[in-house]
Design an enzyme around this catalytic site. Structure first.
Site, PDB file in Angstrom:
ATOM      1  N   HIS A   5       0.852  -1.191   0.000  1.00 21.38           N
ATOM      2  CA  HIS A   5       0.000   0.000   0.000  1.00 21.38           C
ATOM      3  C   HIS A   5       0.889   1.243   0.000  1.00 21.38           C
ATOM      4  O   HIS A   5       1.943   1.249   0.629  1.00 21.38           O
ATOM      5  CB  HIS A   5      -0.929  -0.003   1.222  1.00 21.38           C
ATOM      6  CG  HIS A   5      -1.981   1.047   1.132  1.00 21.38           C
ATOM      7  ND1 HIS A   5      -1.720   2.371   1.423  1.00 21.38           N
ATOM      8  CD2 HIS A   5      -3.268   0.991   0.741  1.00 21.38           C
ATOM      9  CE1 HIS A   5      -2.812   3.081   1.215  1.00 21.38           C
ATOM     10  NE2 HIS A   5      -3.770   2.269   0.801  1.00 21.38           N
ATOM     11  N   GLU A  59      -3.970   2.068  -7.392  1.00 22.03           N
ATOM     12  CA  GLU A  59      -4.309   3.167  -6.488  1.00 22.03           C
ATOM     13  C   GLU A  59      -3.397   4.358  -6.749  1.00 22.03           C
ATOM     14  O   GLU A  59      -2.315   4.451  -6.161  1.00 22.03           O
ATOM     15  CB  GLU A  59      -4.138   2.716  -5.031  1.00 22.03           C
ATOM     16  CG  GLU A  59      -5.062   1.603  -4.614  1.00 22.03           C
ATOM     17  CD  GLU A  59      -5.409   1.721  -3.131  1.00 22.03           C
ATOM     18  OE1 GLU A  59      -6.615   1.763  -2.833  1.00 22.03           O
ATOM     19  OE2 GLU A  59      -4.496   1.793  -2.297  1.00 22.03           O
ATOM     20  N   SER A 112     -10.402   7.342  -3.247  1.00 20.21           N
ATOM     21  CA  SER A 112     -11.615   8.166  -3.135  1.00 20.21           C
ATOM     22  C   SER A 112     -12.845   7.522  -3.785  1.00 20.21           C
ATOM     23  O   SER A 112     -13.664   8.213  -4.400  1.00 20.21           O
ATOM     24  CB  SER A 112     -11.378   9.567  -3.712  1.00 20.21           C
ATOM     25  OG  SER A 112     -10.356  10.230  -2.997  1.00 20.21           O
TER      26      SER A 112
HETATM   27  P1  PGA Z   1      -9.535   6.228   0.191  1.00 22.56           P
HETATM   28  O1  PGA Z   1      -8.317   5.201   0.409  1.00 22.56           O
HETATM   29  O2  PGA Z   1     -10.683   5.437  -0.348  1.00 22.56           O
HETATM   30  O3  PGA Z   1      -9.812   6.778   1.562  1.00 22.56           O
HETATM   31  O4  PGA Z   1      -9.058   7.276  -0.772  1.00 22.56           O
HETATM   32  C1  PGA Z   1      -8.078   4.166  -0.486  1.00 22.56           C
HETATM   33  C2  PGA Z   1      -6.888   3.359  -0.052  1.00 22.56           C
HETATM   34  O5  PGA Z   1      -5.892   3.955   0.421  1.00 22.56           O
HETATM   35  O6  PGA Z   1      -6.885   2.126  -0.160  1.00 22.56           O
END
Ligand code: PGA
Length: 253
Positions: A94, A164, A212
């Protein structure tokens, strides 16, 4: 393939009691879901109490693991520990962990350790920013290659990839990716996976979008951007919102 919706609770909530309540609420929301798989990646200490609820509808995952099997590694958790706590999957690489110093080599080791423990690694990739033309494409291709190169094909088919883009993650993000940006990267990732492992293997690997995601944009990524699922941060901390996203995935438009 069935859509896969994964919640990433990150460092939330603060008590086991709240974790159990949130999980039970998510299970209730997911009760009637048949066309999507649902999972929650919780902090390690909540895995055992959540697994004890013996809910079938929502799988459990962890948010990280260490690659060594056992020994003097203060603060770390092995793949076996995580699997024995009831998790079926684990997030690897991540961006919030990469930002704290995790390297591509570390991530490659973690992918292998997860597979060795029979956990599905959810490998996160994504560029920090959209700078020069096409740079994000070579960046993500390099991240994928570094994490997965040399993996046997049988193992590769148990991996999940999450795209991501860092600029789209979290409270400070100005916006999520667009469906066009998502589609481009789904194609790039699929092509890279085909290159590494053959096309049939690449086609069996779910590609998720994260950054998001909310009830409004979920359908864009699920049905217009070639994504097989979603990795949901903030919106997974509200069972109602997460439930809305899961129901969208279940419509299978
Ligand atoms: P978020 O985070 O949906 O709050 O933007 C996504 C993630 O970091 O997996």
């Amino acid at each position: 393939m069935k859509k896969l919706i994964v919640g990433n609770w990150k460092m939330n909530p603060q008590t086991t009691r709240d974790a159990v309540k949130l999980f039970k609420d998510v299970v209730r929301e997911a009760r009637t879901i048949t066309k999507a798989s649902v999972a929650v990646c919780a902090p390690d200490m909540y895995l055992n109490p959540l697994a004890a609820l013996k809910e079938k509808k929502v799988s459990l995952g962890a948010q990280d693991l260490f690659w060594e099997k056992e020994g003097a590694f203060t603060g770390e958790a092995s793949g076996a520990m995580i699997a024995n706590s009831g998790a079926k999957m684990v997030i690897v690489g991540h961006s919030e962990r990469r930002a704290r110093g995790e390297s591509d080599e570390d991530i490659a080791r973690k992918v292998k350790a997860a597979l060795a423990a029979k956990l599905i690694p959810i490998l996160c990739v994504g560029e920090r920013e959209r700078a020069g033309e096409g740079e994000h494409i070579s960046f993500v291709t390099a991240q994928l290659t570094a994490a997965l190169k040399g993996l046997p094909r049988v193992d590769a088919s148990h991996v999940v990839v999450a795209y991501e883009p860092i600029w789209a993650i979290g409270k400070q993000a100005k916006r999520s990716a667009t469906k066009e940006e998502g589609l481009e990267m789904a194609i790039v990732i699929r092509r890279t996976l085909a290159h590494l492992f053959t096309r049939p293997v690449a086609e069996s690997i779910p590609i998720l979008y994260g950054g998001s995601v909310d009830e409004k944009n979920a359908k864009d990524f699920l049905f217009d951007a070639g994504m097989d699922g979603l990795l949901v941060g903030r919106a997974s901390l509200s069972a109602k919102t997460f439930g809305g996203i899961v129901r969208t995935a279940n419509t299978g438009i």
